[in-house]
Enzyme design. Structure first.
Site, PDB file in Angstrom:
ATOM      1  CG  ASP A 355     -12.745 -50.553 132.990  1.00 35.32           C
ATOM      2  OD1 ASP A 355     -13.671 -50.710 132.171  1.00 35.32           O
ATOM      3  OD2 ASP A 355     -12.873 -49.897 134.022  1.00 35.32           O
ATOM      4  CD  GLU A 485     -20.834 -46.197 131.280  1.00 34.85           C
ATOM      5  OE1 GLU A 485     -20.508 -47.383 131.141  1.00 34.85           O
ATOM      6  OE2 GLU A 485     -20.750 -45.575 132.370  1.00 34.85           O
ATOM      7  CD  GLN A 599     -15.713 -43.552 129.727  1.00 34.27           C
ATOM      8  OE1 GLN A 599     -16.414 -43.839 130.682  1.00 34.27           O
ATOM      9  NE2 GLN A 599     -14.807 -44.382 129.230  1.00 34.27           N
TER      10      GLN A 599
END
Length: 773
Positions: A355, A485, A599
């Site tokens: 991130d 994921e 995402q």
């Protein structure tokens, strides 16, 4: 969503007392200063639901992993950011009853306010105790940004009738982590010490042997008539301050605290250092410290604020995110990084993920001095040998480097196989961050000092991780988990393959840059890493040139991975709200078999390499993937906002902006009680500057702007730094104004037209919302 906070441009406001909101508010109202942080736990006793959280940067505990079936290559531990000794505690006793809002007879006029302009947390309330006493309470707390080992609390009580008040300020080392795998406590308390108005405690982490000292000094105002008793045991040090208070007499306790760790002091000097911090703070006094705090935050906001007119919710959201980013990471210590929860909770161990490179670095590149991002990159360079060792454990050779998915010291400490072994695109994010830094700063010297060695290790990993498929006549990358994921162990994830291809190419380019500009240094690096530039780089070129990138001719989109279209193709709007978020309602098996995307995945790659794709290609892929995305990762909405703005879909861009900017304030994913989403907050900044502002820097190194404006806004403005030059961009419904605050000329491209700005000058251009169309 859970909306209980008032909308305000500069403040987060909770009005009315509700224990049901308490853990969420503990996260939202958290404070930090880069060196330490504190959840918004109450100072006084609280017997209701809570997540106690006091954190010291860089201090961790290697908690033994808990897995049902051990696999070769698993890390031995999961690094936990520790709930450290409690330094904020101030018990309050009124005529024999302890103040505890969870047990009180009545609580009225409760208000909790986080003033983001000054970094101060305050509370006020009227409370009726079970013994009939009524009192008004006001508190203020801040962690000094200028003195990052200092915390200050001002606690005032005004009783409605004569009473005996006992303030008990203390430091308590008997603490635990909620996420301890085996319910053990992580601290040893080495010593406690007390004196009138003072206390100290020296603590030590088990296993990792960090030491942290805490010291407090107190002062009382509103009366000169009080008695102090000291109290301590093996894990606790404090005072009992007894006061006979008259009705309507305001009694105030100020608590000054020093917190010093062995990362910054010699162990035998720790307690003395903490006592010195507390003593100096008391000598300066609350008012002076507060003025310092306000000035420091004023300087931050002068350079880093984003102003929005016409939309209070949007304005509050972006400032909330900017505030937490700046109090989480200051860039002063290259040993530190940006944890996904920062100083607001325990989840994820509080350690480093990809991130930082994918989301944090774009924010700091544009808002902070160059050294801040350089330190984030150096952090990874210093972990390079650990990344090589990590790859060796998985069978890679010759200096191939696989950076960990989760780390605090360079070692992998994540124990879910589908992420630890397979979410390897993190390597690409680290390489891209080096490239991103250089194209924004022009600092190619970084490649010779640190960057090239990292890029070589990463390129070696990708070249070994790829397999040649005789069936496809292409190189393939098997058994991975992409950014999505909700699909594990897939073959040829498009984003993973795309960024692997790019890394192999960029490593070769970096070799040429260093060899040309720093030939002597290049020879040193080549010898150090045993680099054969004729044979080895030709292998990298072959893999990159012939890497399989899945594509659907029928849909005319890049295919998220091989076989994605074998799934039942339904869209997220067909799901009942009763099963959202799906990760809290569906079995993992059902999620894995669905087409739903957690995402941005393929779209993440299009975002990174946007200059390679025309508008129609971006539009087709966005139209296909966004409806299948459930946005159950905090990292998702910002990328969708940026691409939606890029293709002119303003409604979707605005929807995604509100989702990312108010993700925690409105608790979209019903998990804010665990802590805030710090790294995704950088994505909120990206949503405005890269999304609506259209800021880009392509391979040619030129700054581009193509602003648009949502229908809901009257105007907005942001600041950016480019090559250490400051620009301010103001966007209205009619025009774009760009002001230079640089000391020398700066060139940029606005709506495709190259312009040059002299120092202190500005230009105005008509807004062109259809530029990309």
């Amino acid at each position: 969503m859970r909306q209980y906070l008032k909308q305000d441009e500069w403040r987060i406001i909770e009005e009315g007392f509700s224990p049901d909101h308490h853990k969420a508010s503990e996260s939202i109202f958290s404070l930090g200063n880069g060196q330490m942080g504190q959840r918004a736990n109450f100072e006084e006793a609280w017997s209701g639901p809570t997540l106690q959280g006091s954190y010291v940067a860089g201090v961790y505990y290697p908690d033994k992993t808990r897995v049902g079936w051990w696999k070769n290559g698993y890390p031995e531990y999961f690094a936990k950011v520790l709930n450290s000794p409690n330094w904020i505690g101030i018990d309050v006793n009124i005529d024999g009853e302890t103040l505890d809002l969870f047990k009180a007879a009545d609580v009225e006029k409760f208000q909790r306010v986080l003033d983001m302009k000054s970094g101060v947390l305050s509370r006020s309330f009227d409370v009726t105790l079970n013994n009939g006493n009524k009192l008004s309470v006001k508190t203020e707390r801040f962690l000094s940004m200028t003195r990052n080992e200092t915390g200050v609390i001002r606690y005032s009580v005004t009783p409605e009738k004569d009473c005996k008040i006992i303030f008990s300020p203390y430091i308590d080392g008997d603490v635990e982590n909620e996420d301890s795998n085996y319910d053990e406590k992580f601290w040893n308390i080495l010593e406690t010490d007390v004196d009138e108005g003072k206390a100290s405690l020296l603590s030590q982490t088990k296993k990792s042997d960090f030491q942290v000292a805490f010291a407090m000094e107190t002062e009382i105002s509103g009366t000169d008539n009080f008695d102090i008793q000291t109290v301590k045991n093996e894990t606790f040090a404090g005072n009992h301050i007894t006061i006979k208070a008259d009705r309507n007499q305001t009694i105030t306790l100020i608590k000054y605290v020093g917190v010093c760790s062995s990362l910054n002091h010699k162990p035998d000097e720790l307690t003395g250092a903490a006592k010195k911090q507390a003593s100096e703070a008391r000598l300066l006094g609350f008012k002076t410290l507060l003025e310092e705090q306000k000035q420091h935050w004023e300087n931050i906001w002068n350079l880093g604020d984003i102003k929005i007119k016409g939309d209070v919710a949007a304005q509050q959201g972006i400032r909330f995110n900017i505030f937490h980013l700046n109090q989480t990471y200051t860039g002063e210590d290259e040993r530190l990084n940006v944890g996904p929860k920062g100083f607001t909770g325990e989840k994820y161990g509080g350690t480093t993920y990809w991130d930082t490179e994918a989301y944090g670095i774009p924010f700091f590149l544009m808002t902070a001095p160059q050294k801040v991002v350089r330190n984030l990159l150096v952090y990874r360079y210093k972990h390079l040998q650990k990344a090589i060792e990590n790859a060796e454990k998985l069978g890679f050779t010759n200096g191939a480097a696989l950076y960990p998915m989760v780390t605090i010291n360079g070692e992998e400490c994540h124990n879910e196989w589908e992420i630890t072994f397979e979410e390897i695109h993190r390597n690409g994010a680290i390489a891209f961050a080096i490239y991103n830094y250089i194209r924004h700063t022009g600092d190619i010297k970084y490649l010779s000092e640190y960057g090239l060695e990292v890029l070589v290790g990463i390129a070696r990993f990708w070249s070994q991780r790829a397999t040649f498929s005789h069936d496809k006549k292409k190189f393939v990358i098997l058994g991975v988990t992409g950014p999505n994921e909700y699909e594990n162990n897939v073959n040829n994830n498009w984003f993973t393959n795309k960024i692997a291809q790019w890394c192999l190419t960029y490593a070769r380019e970096a070799i040429d840059i260093v060899r040309k500009n720093y030939p002597e240094r290049f020879e040193e690096i080549a010898e150090k890493v045993n680099l054969d530039t004729s044979t080895e780089t030709s292998v990298w070129k072959s893999v990159a040139t012939n890497l399989h990138l899945p594509y659907s001719k029928d849909q005319e989109v890049f295919l998220q991975q091989d076989g994605y279209l074998d799934k039942e193709q339904i869209t997220a709007d067909e799901l009942s709200p009763s099963v959202r978020p799906i990760n809290q309602h569906w079995s993992w098996d059902r999620i894995l078999r669905s087409c739903f995307i957690k995402q941005a995945d393929t779209l993440q790659g299009i975002y990174l390499f946007e200059e390679e794709f025309d508008t129609e290609t971006i539009r087709r892929n966005f139209a296909f993937y966004e409806p299948r995305t459930v946005h159950e990762s905090s990292l998702s909405p910002c990328v969708h906002n940026i691409l939606a703005a890029r293709i002119g879909n303003l409604d979707k861009a605005y929807e995604m902006y509100l989702r990312t900017s108010r993700l925690d304030i409105d608790d979209y994913n019903r998990e804010v009680h665990e802590g805030l989403h710090i790294t995704s907050m950088a994505g909120t900044w990206m949503s405005i500057v890269e999304g609506f502002g259209g800021k880009r820097v392509y391979k040619d190194g030129k700054l581009r702007l193509s602003p648009i404006i949502p229908h809901q806004w009257k105007e907005y403005a942001f600041n950016i730094r480019f090559h250490e030059k400051n620009l301010e961009v103001k966007v209205t419904r009619d025009e774009v104004e760009i002001c230079s605050h640089a000391d020398e000329k700066i060139s940029l491209i606005v709506y495709g037209k190259e312009i040059s700005l002299a120092p202190g000058k500005s230009i105005k251009e008509p807004i062109n919302v259809n530029y990309h169309a």
